[in-house]
Scaffold this motif. Structure first.
Motif, short mmCIF file in Angstrom:
data_model
loop_
_atom_site.label_atom_id
_atom_site.label_comp_id
_atom_site.label_asym_id
_atom_site.label_seq_id
_atom_site.Cartn_x
_atom_site.Cartn_y
_atom_site.Cartn_z
N ARG A 1 11.30 3.74 -14.37
CA ARG A 1 12.00 4.80 -13.63
C ARG A 1 12.62 4.30 -12.33
N THR A 2 12.58 2.99 -12.11
CA THR A 2 13.06 2.43 -10.83
C THR A 2 14.19 1.45 -11.06
N VAL A 3 15.25 1.59 -10.29
CA VAL A 3 16.35 0.63 -10.32
C VAL A 3 16.57 0.14 -8.89
N LEU A 4 16.75 -1.17 -8.74
CA LEU A 4 16.89 -1.80 -7.42
C LEU A 4 18.29 -2.39 -7.28
N VAL A 5 18.91 -2.12 -6.12
CA VAL A 5 20.19 -2.74 -5.75
C VAL A 5 19.92 -3.69 -4.61
N ARG A 6 20.25 -4.95 -4.79
CA ARG A 6 20.07 -5.94 -3.72
C ARG A 6 21.42 -6.52 -3.34
N GLU B 1 0.83 -1.21 0.00
CA GLU B 1 0.00 0.00 0.00
C GLU B 1 0.86 1.26 0.00
N ARG B 2 1.92 1.28 0.82
CA ARG B 2 2.79 2.46 0.87
C ARG B 2 3.56 2.62 -0.44
N ALA B 3 4.03 1.50 -1.02
CA ALA B 3 4.75 1.59 -2.30
C ALA B 3 3.85 2.18 -3.38
N ALA B 4 2.60 1.77 -3.41
CA ALA B 4 1.66 2.30 -4.40
C ALA B 4 1.43 3.80 -4.18
N ALA B 5 1.31 4.21 -2.91
CA ALA B 5 1.08 5.62 -2.60
C ALA B 5 2.29 6.47 -3.00
N LEU B 6 3.49 5.97 -2.75
CA LEU B 6 4.69 6.70 -3.15
C LEU B 6 4.80 6.80 -4.66
N ALA B 7 4.44 5.71 -5.36
CA ALA B 7 4.48 5.72 -6.82
C ALA B 7 3.50 6.75 -7.38
N LYS B 8 2.33 6.85 -6.75
CA LYS B 8 1.34 7.82 -7.22
C LYS B 8 1.86 9.25 -7.09
N VAL B 9 2.56 9.54 -5.99
CA VAL B 9 3.16 10.86 -5.83
C VAL B 9 4.23 11.10 -6.89
N LEU B 10 5.04 10.08 -7.15
CA LEU B 10 6.13 10.22 -8.11
C LEU B 10 5.63 10.37 -9.54
N GLU B 11 4.43 9.93 -9.82
CA GLU B 11 3.87 10.11 -11.16
C GLU B 11 3.75 11.58 -11.53
N THR B 12 3.68 12.45 -10.52
CA THR B 12 3.57 13.88 -10.79
C THR B 12 4.92 14.50 -11.14
N ALA B 13 6.01 13.75 -10.99
CA ALA B 13 7.35 14.27 -11.27
C ALA B 13 8.06 13.29 -12.19
N PRO B 14 7.74 13.29 -13.47
CA PRO B 14 8.23 12.25 -14.39
C PRO B 14 9.74 12.24 -14.61
N ASN B 15 10.44 13.29 -14.20
CA ASN B 15 11.89 13.33 -14.41
C ASN B 15 12.68 12.79 -13.23
N VAL B 16 12.00 12.37 -12.18
CA VAL B 16 12.68 11.88 -10.98
C VAL B 16 12.87 10.37 -11.08
N MET B 17 14.13 9.92 -11.00
CA MET B 17 14.41 8.49 -10.96
C MET B 17 14.28 7.98 -9.53
N VAL B 18 14.03 6.68 -9.39
CA VAL B 18 13.89 6.05 -8.08
C VAL B 18 15.00 5.00 -7.93
N LEU B 19 15.75 5.11 -6.85
CA LEU B 19 16.80 4.13 -6.55
C LEU B 19 16.44 3.45 -5.23
N GLU B 20 16.18 2.14 -5.29
CA GLU B 20 15.82 1.36 -4.11
C GLU B 20 17.01 0.52 -3.67
N ASP B 21 17.33 0.62 -2.39
CA ASP B 21 18.46 -0.12 -1.82
C ASP B 21 17.92 -1.20 -0.90
N ASP B 22 18.10 -2.45 -1.29
CA ASP B 22 17.69 -3.61 -0.47
C ASP B 22 18.96 -4.19 0.15
N GLY B 23 19.38 -3.61 1.28
CA GLY B 23 20.69 -3.92 1.82
C GLY B 23 20.80 -5.23 2.55
#
Length: 467
Positions: free
Chosen positions: A303-308, A262-284
């Motif tokens: 727009r999302t890249v994940l590092v695991r 649910e939180r990931a979906a909400a964050l994605a919805k906010v990010l849809e308003t800023a199409p030039n912002v990339m997302v970097l997820e760190d799964d440490g």
């Protein structure tokens, strides 16, 4: 004042003010931004501009050189990036010293207790006793089909087969790198330029802040709750037009939350308003995490890249993390690596592939995750009974509120215990905390009681109240 002191004062002021601007301009042959930076570097290296020397204003030097203030500002930015000058706001700029390598100040240990140290709770490292055996995995890696081939293999077929189905979204490209933080650093280098703004959860991992500061990024904090970054705070951060949103997707350091669907979906919805912002997820923490990962990439895969990282689960000497995401972004990271190592050892890649698909290794990692949970929850429960609440639900640490950070550190150090100051993990530091590593705690209940007693004592200590 002695003649020597007067000379030193004159030396440090010769480039300051209007006359100093004229003198300095006379030493600059090439008035381009690169030429100004090069001339200044020579003067600083030679010692002619000594540390502490005041510099003219950007506008004043620009007038003397006959260039725009933007040209001098660009040169000043280069000098700041290499730690040669420091800008003091309205007080102008001063020389810091010759070019230097930025230090990861948060990551480097603060203080050395030496032989007085009896309990290290500062380093959230895996317990060697809980790691799977590597002998069979390394033998499997040594049988990699391209052993000693000089071609640059971004990711081996075996490792790709082992990780592809575990990815939370469909990635266009993949590459293996030497650990999670190297992956984050490469991607930040690929995605931002000095001066770019980067939205970051606050608090966050200390090394992420070190990486961003070393790249001269402007850090924009995003407030969080027990579920992760707050959509409303992210929306406010986006008003500052960041180039990147960097966050940890699960077992977050230092607070131990995992972002849910649910939180990931909400964050994605906010990010849809800023199409030039990339997302970097760190799964440490990778396979040690208690919960499955919920990714913004499920909603914004382009727009999302994940590092695991797999180092904490399978051993730090494997030094392996995998990057998966948009082809263009992953390719940028791969190209940056060609200036150095070029590729991650195929032996190590296929050793990890073996571990990821081996039943015995999988059971070992699951057992380790359970033990880590017991240690973290064991200490958390004992602290709660002593009036010290914590909220970490996963990971190898506890985020412990204290009355005063400095007093807590001193109280513990006096008893041979070292922990991490909470300010290292924060952008906008508000409530004082310390971070307690729990991964190597003893399983002995009596010893845990003693540790909890010490931490509770430190948590309640404040300036002026210490005995």
């Amino acid at each position: 004042m002695s003649a020597r002191r007067e000379t030193e004062t004159v030396d440090k002021a010769w480039a300051a003010g209007p006359q100093g601007a004229a003198r300095l301009a006379g030493r600059i042959v090439d008035p381009s931004a690169r030429g100004v930076a090069a001339a200044m570097t020579d003067l600083i290296r030679s010692g002619e501009l000594a540390p502490g020397s005041a510099l003219p204003t950007v506008r004043g030097l620009a007038v003397e050189l006959g260039v725009s203030p933007g040209t001098v500002a660009e040169a000043w930015a280069v000098l700041r990036r290499h730690r040669m000058i420091t800008t003091l706001g309205r007080r102008g700029s001063v020389v810091s010293g010759p070019p230097s390598v930025p230090h990861p100040a948060r990551y480097e240990r603060v203080g050395d207790l030496g032989s007085h140290l009896t309990l290290d709770l500062a380093v959230a490292a895996p317990d060697p006793a809980l790691l799977p055996e590597l002998a069979d995995a390394l033998l499997a890696g040594a049988r990699t089909p391209q052993l000693n081939d000089y071609s640059r293999t971004a990711i081996t077929a075996g490792l790709l087969d082992a990780v592809r189905d575990t990815w939370p979204f469909e990635a266009e490209a993949w590459t293996a790198v030497g650990g999670g933080y190297e992956g984050v650093q490469l991607l930040c280098q690929a995605l931002i330029v000095p001066g770019d703004r980067v939205a970051v959860e606050d608090p966050t991992a200390a090394r992420l802040l070190d990486i961003l500061e070393a790249l001269d990024a402007q850090i924009v904090p995003v407030a969080c709750d027990a579920e992760g970054p707050l959509p409303g705070s992210l929306a406010q951060a986006l008003e500052r037009r960041p180039a990147l949103f960097l966050h940890q997707s699960r077992a977050q350091a230092p607070c131990g939350w995992t972002v849910g669907e649910e939180r990931a979906a909400a964050l994605a919805k906010v990010l849809e308003t800023a199409p030039n912002v990339m997302v970097l997820e760190d799964d440490g923490i990778g396979p040690l995490a208690a919960d499955p990962v919920a990714s913004i990439g499920t909603h914004l895969p382009g727009r999302t890249v994940l590092v695991r990282s797999y180092s904490k689960a399978y051993g730090p000497d494997l030094r392996i993390a995998v990057i998966g995401g948009p082809r263009e972004v992953v390719e940028r990271a791969r190209v940056l690596r060609t200036f150095g190592t070029g590729w991650t050892s195929r032996i190590l890649q296929d050793a990890l592939a073996h571990l990821l698909t081996d039943d015995a290794a999988t059971r070992c990692v699951q057992a380790a995750a359970h033990r880590y949970d017991l240690r973290r929850e064991g200490l958390a429960g004992r602290l709660a009974r002593r009036g010290v609440p914590t909220a970490n639900r996963d990971g190898l640490m506890l985020w412990v509120p204290v009355a005063d950070e400095a007093s807590a550190l001193v109280t513990l150090a006096a008893r041979g215990v070292t922990v991490s100051p909470g300010s290292r993990f924060c952008v906008a530091y508000a409530l004082p905390h310390v971070r307690i590593a729990t991964s190597r705690l003893t399983d002995d209940g009596a010893a845990l009681d003693g540790t909890a007693e010490l931490i509770a004592l430190a948590a309640m200590a404040s300036t002026g109240r210490l005995d």
